[in-house]
Structures are given as structure tokens and as C-alpha cells.
Scaffold this active site. Structure first.
Site, short mmCIF file in Angstrom:
data_model
loop_
_atom_site.label_atom_id
_atom_site.label_comp_id
_atom_site.label_asym_id
_atom_site.label_seq_id
_atom_site.Cartn_x
_atom_site.Cartn_y
_atom_site.Cartn_z
N ASN A 65 0.81 -1.22 0.00
CA ASN A 65 0.00 0.00 0.00
C ASN A 65 0.84 1.27 0.00
O ASN A 65 0.49 2.26 -0.64
CB ASN A 65 -0.91 -0.02 1.24
CG ASN A 65 -1.50 1.34 1.56
OD1 ASN A 65 -2.40 1.82 0.88
ND2 ASN A 65 -0.95 1.99 2.59
N TYR B 211 5.09 9.24 -10.95
CA TYR B 211 4.07 8.46 -10.24
C TYR B 211 3.34 7.53 -11.21
O TYR B 211 3.17 6.34 -10.93
CB TYR B 211 3.08 9.43 -9.56
CG TYR B 211 1.98 8.77 -8.76
CD1 TYR B 211 2.24 8.20 -7.51
CD2 TYR B 211 0.66 8.73 -9.23
CE1 TYR B 211 1.23 7.61 -6.75
CE2 TYR B 211 -0.35 8.15 -8.49
CZ TYR B 211 -0.07 7.59 -7.25
OH TYR B 211 -1.08 7.00 -6.51
N LYS C 106 3.26 3.35 -11.18
CA LYS C 106 2.03 2.54 -11.06
C LYS C 106 1.83 1.66 -12.31
O LYS C 106 1.37 0.52 -12.20
CB LYS C 106 0.81 3.44 -10.82
CG LYS C 106 0.85 4.19 -9.47
CD LYS C 106 0.90 3.24 -8.29
CE LYS C 106 0.72 3.96 -6.96
NZ LYS C 106 0.82 3.05 -5.79
N THR D 266 -7.22 11.51 1.22
CA THR D 266 -6.05 11.24 2.07
C THR D 266 -5.03 12.37 1.90
O THR D 266 -5.20 13.27 1.07
CB THR D 266 -5.36 9.92 1.67
OG1 THR D 266 -4.79 10.10 0.37
CG2 THR D 266 -6.31 8.74 1.68
N1 LIG Z 1 -5.40 8.90 -2.35
C1 LIG Z 1 -5.75 8.62 -3.59
O1 LIG Z 1 -6.56 9.33 -4.21
C2 LIG Z 1 -5.18 7.41 -4.27
C3 LIG Z 1 -5.65 7.10 -5.55
C4 LIG Z 1 -5.15 5.97 -6.20
C5 LIG Z 1 -4.22 5.19 -5.57
N2 LIG Z 1 -3.76 5.51 -4.32
C6 LIG Z 1 -2.77 4.64 -3.71
O2 LIG Z 1 -3.24 4.23 -2.44
C7 LIG Z 1 -2.12 3.93 -1.60
C8 LIG Z 1 -2.26 4.66 -0.28
O3 LIG Z 1 -2.21 6.06 -0.55
P1 LIG Z 1 -2.79 7.15 0.46
O4 LIG Z 1 -3.66 7.99 -0.35
O5 LIG Z 1 -3.30 6.51 1.70
O6 LIG Z 1 -1.44 7.99 0.74
P2 LIG Z 1 -0.91 8.70 2.07
O7 LIG Z 1 -2.02 9.17 2.93
O8 LIG Z 1 0.08 9.69 1.58
O9 LIG Z 1 -0.17 7.51 2.86
C9 LIG Z 1 0.98 6.94 2.31
C10 LIG Z 1 1.52 5.87 3.25
O10 LIG Z 1 2.74 5.38 2.66
C11 LIG Z 1 3.76 5.42 3.65
N3 LIG Z 1 5.09 5.65 3.10
C12 LIG Z 1 5.48 6.63 2.27
N4 LIG Z 1 6.82 6.57 2.08
C13 LIG Z 1 7.26 5.51 2.82
C14 LIG Z 1 8.53 4.93 3.06
N5 LIG Z 1 9.66 5.44 2.51
N6 LIG Z 1 8.61 3.85 3.86
C15 LIG Z 1 7.50 3.33 4.44
N7 LIG Z 1 6.28 3.85 4.27
C16 LIG Z 1 6.17 4.92 3.47
C17 LIG Z 1 3.38 6.59 4.53
O11 LIG Z 1 4.06 6.46 5.77
P3 LIG Z 1 4.76 7.71 6.54
O12 LIG Z 1 3.71 8.26 7.46
O13 LIG Z 1 5.90 7.11 7.25
O14 LIG Z 1 5.18 8.71 5.47
C18 LIG Z 1 1.87 6.42 4.63
O15 LIG Z 1 1.54 5.47 5.62
C19 LIG Z 1 -0.89 4.33 -2.41
O16 LIG Z 1 -0.33 3.20 -3.05
C20 LIG Z 1 -1.43 5.29 -3.45
O17 LIG Z 1 -0.62 5.36 -4.60
C21 LIG Z 1 -4.22 6.59 -3.66
#
Ligand SMILES: NC(=O)c1ccc[n+]([C@@H]2O[C@H](COP(=O)([O-])OP(=O)(O)OC[C@H]3O[C@@H](n4cnc5c(N)ncnc54)[C@H](OP(=O)(O)O)[C@@H]3O)[C@@H](O)[C@H]2O)c1
Length: 245
Positions: free
Chosen positions: A85, A152, A156, A189
């Protein structure tokens, strides 16, 4: 007992997944850089495991995965699941304005780390003749291309190709690990906040992210987590596919 290895549980979708995976017959192992402040996770009964990892440091992943697998009770395991994730969205700029260190971090966390985690998951789970699944959280950004998001999107798209290829490699044998990529839609998020708060000079698509927020088009992390867990544990988890939910 079902065992879940989940990356990036500190916030956003990962935190919502972790919260919902806390169930009596589940054992959750969080592979996370930052510990959660979420009280439901901190006070979970039965306790969940935290293994601290910065996914930029791919050399540490083997040790962490060995530790994770050492928590599995062989006498009581019916399934093992890895959810890749964690991800970063930056750099959000035209490619000529980015720096190589940003490109490297994005591709390491979003693509190389899931590849290394999946490789180790398949190797370490080989002797378990049970259900084994890897869910790679991808994005429709692999297909829907916006200016300023080339790295990005590339990460993906790479993750989708990786899932398809490893799915073909694993096949349909009795001991195969099933690998699926999923496009979860737009979620409310920190990743979205980061994108819409960028200045337009640097990130030309910031307005689009603001518009989807203003129009209420973002799903809640909890709703998306519910759909993803249903996919992960259900019959529609088809080997080597990319699924849009
Ligand atoms: N939000 C959207 O609209 C959306 C849409 C499509 C896909 N996604 C995908 O959904 C997934 C979750 O995204 P989200 O929206 O929940 O993002 P988010 O709120 O930014 O959370 C990202 C998570 O990844 C962790 N992370 C980032 N860099 C890291 C590292 N170097 N080592 C370990 N952990 C790390 C962060 O931990 P830290 O707190 O330590 O930084 C956080 O827990 C991702 O794969 C994203 O690409 C999101």
C-alpha cells in the site's frame, strides 16, 4: 488464522485497512515507517505487530520479511496476504524540473519495494500449502495521464505490469501465490491534499485535484478499505489481473 502483512499503516488508506483488518481470526503485521497514532490500532486485542521499515532502504526488507514470517504460527494458519500500500506521489512537476533523488525515492517506494517484498513473500511462503495472495495498490494514474505526474504514473504502470507478469509466472498451480493490482479510485487522504496544495506554477494539474475535492468526488479511506478487503478475501481475486474498484 489469516496473516496480513501491510505496508504504510500510519495514515490514509493503509491506516483504514489496518483498522478493518483487526478481527479475532486475523493477525496483522504492519510494515511501517511511522507508528500510528490511531488508538484502535494501538489498543488492538489481539495485539498487532509493528515492524519498522523505511521502504527507501530496500536492503532492510529481507530482514523485516524474515521477522514477519517468524511471527506465523505454522500450526494455525489458513492464509497469508501481502498488501503493498505505501507510496509517495511526489515529484509533482514537469520532468525537467524534478531532481534525480526525487525520481529515485518515488520509484523505490512505489515500485522497487513492492517487487522486493513480493519476491520475498513468494520465497518465504513456499513451504505453506495454503491461500497466499499479494494485493498491489496501484492507481488509474497508470492509464489516465496528467501533466506533472509522469514519475508516479510510470511507477504505477510498472506495478501493474509487474503484477500481470508475476501472476503469469505463478499460474494456477495448487501452491501458486495470486498477485493482483488494484486501482482504488480517488480517496480523501494526505496524498490528495499534497497534490491539490501544490502551486500551479510547479504542478499544472493542482486545479484538477482541487476540483475533485470541491465536487465531493473523493471516497473515504474506510469505504475503499472495505471494498479492498472484500476483493482480497473474495472470489474475484483473479490471478495476474488489474482490477478497478
Ligand atoms: N489517495 C488517492 O486518491 C489514491 C488514488 C489511487 C491510488 N492511491 C494509492 O493508495 C495507496 C495509499 O495512498 P494514500 O492515499 O493513503 O497515501 P498517504 O495518505 O500519503 O499515505 C501513504 C503511506 O505510505 C507510507 N510511506 C510513504 N513513504 C514511505 C517509506 N519510505 N517507507 C515506508 N512507508 C512509506 C506513509 O508512511 P509515513 O507516514 O511514514 O510517510 C503512509 O503510511 C498508495 O499506493 C497510493 O498510490 C491513492
Amino acid at each position: 488464522m489469516k496473516y496480513f502483512l501491510l505496508t504504510g499503516t500510519s495514515r490514509g488508506l493503509g491506516e483504514a485497512l489496518a483498522e478493518q483488518l483487526i478481527q479475532p481470526e486475523h493477525h496483522l503485521i504492519c510494515l511501517s515507517r511511522t507508528r500510528t497514532m490511531n488508538t484502535a490500532l494501538i489498543s488492538a486485542i489481539p495485539p498487532i505487530d509493528y515492524l519498522e521499515i523505511d521502504l527507501n532502504d530496500t536492503d532492510q526488507i529481507a530482514t523485516i520479511m524474515e521477522q514477519a514470517f517468524s511471527r506465523i504460527d505454522r500450526s494455525n494458519v489458513e492464509g497469508i496476504y501481502l498488501i503493498n500500500n505505501a507510496a509517495v506521489v511526489s515529484p509533482l512537476s514537469r520532468i525537467e524540473q524534478g531532481r534525480s533523488e526525487q525520481f529515485k525515492q518515488n520509484l523505490t517506494v512505489n515500485l522497487l519495494a513492492p517487487i522486493v517484498l513480493t519476491s520475498l513473500f513468494i520465497r518465504l511462503s513456499e513451504s505453506f500449502q495454503i491461500e497466499k495472495r499479494v494485493l498491489n495498490i496501484s492507481s488509474s494514474s497508470a492509464k489516465n495521464l496528467l501533466p506533472g505526474m509522469s514519475v508516479y504514473s510510470a511507477s504505477k504502470a510498472g506495478l501493474d505490469v509487474f503484477s500481470k507478469c508475476v501472476g503469469a509466472e505463478q499460474g494456477d498451480g495448487a501452491n501458486a501465490v495470486k498477485v493482483v493490482s488494484v486501482w482504488p479510485g480517488m480517496i480523501d487522504t494526505a496524498l490528495q491534499t499534497e497534490a491539490r496544495n501544490m502551486d500551479k506554477e510547479t504542478f499544472a494539474s493542482a486545479d484538477i485535484f482541487q476540483m475533485v475535492k470541491d465536487r465531493g468526488m473523493l471516497a473515504s479511506p474506510a469505504d475503499v478499505a472495505t471494498k479492498l478487503i472484500k476483493l482480497l478475501l473474495g472470489d474475484h481475486f483473479i490471478q495476474g489481473t488489474v482490477i478497478e474498484i
